[in-house]
Design a protein around this motif. Structure first.
Motif: not given
Length: 147
Positions: A35, A132-135, A17, A12, A130, A138, A15, A37, A40
């Motif tokens: 990752q 980006s926050k998933l493991t 990965r 996003d 988006d 997931e 960040r 960064i 923000k």
């Protein structure tokens, strides 16, 4: 002929990965140890000084000047260039042969704008969400149709 390794960029505007898809074990492994960064911060936090003042063109009033570009938007575009530059370096080292890009629509557009023809040719799929926050596990659920 060697298998072309598939990498997955999940990003996003804040960040990024990168994962390597392990075909035998059907799992994602980090391709980079860290990752990337981005910023923000909101525009008002990035621009530290008050905007300059100017005279009205048709009168005696004064008003604040608008910056030519939104500082937060500029940072997002700069971060997209940084991510693409890093991927270009990896492509030149033949670290991967196929790339799946997962990013929200606006940042996906920023990434596309910066892709070289060689890197664009490696992109086998794009997912404009988006995630980006998933493991990694997931994330793999969302990637089943493209890897």
């Amino acid at each position: 002929m060697a298998k072309k390794e598939t990498w997955i960029l999940v990003a996003d505007a804040a960040r990024a990965r990168v994962f390597r898809f392990d075909r035998e074990e059907k799992r994602l492994e980090p391709a980079w140890h860290e990752q990337l960064i981005g910023s923000k911060l909101a525009s008002r936090k990035i621009g530290s000084d008050r905007p300059g003042r100017t005279f009205d063109s048709g009168g005696e009033g004064r008003h604040a000047k608008e910056p030519p570009t939104d500082p937060a938007r500029y940072e997002k575009e700069r971060f997209a260039r940084e991510v693409v530059d890093r991927l270009e370096d990896e492509l030149n080292r033949h670290a991967f042969g196929a790339l799946v890009v997962v990013a929200p629509p606006q940042f996906l557009g920023d990434l596309r704008t910066n892709l070289s023809p060689q890197l664009a040719a490696c992109v086998t799929a794009e997912i404009n969400k988006d995630l980006s926050k998933l493991t990694p596990s997931e994330l793999l659920e969302h990637l089943k149709s493209v890897v």
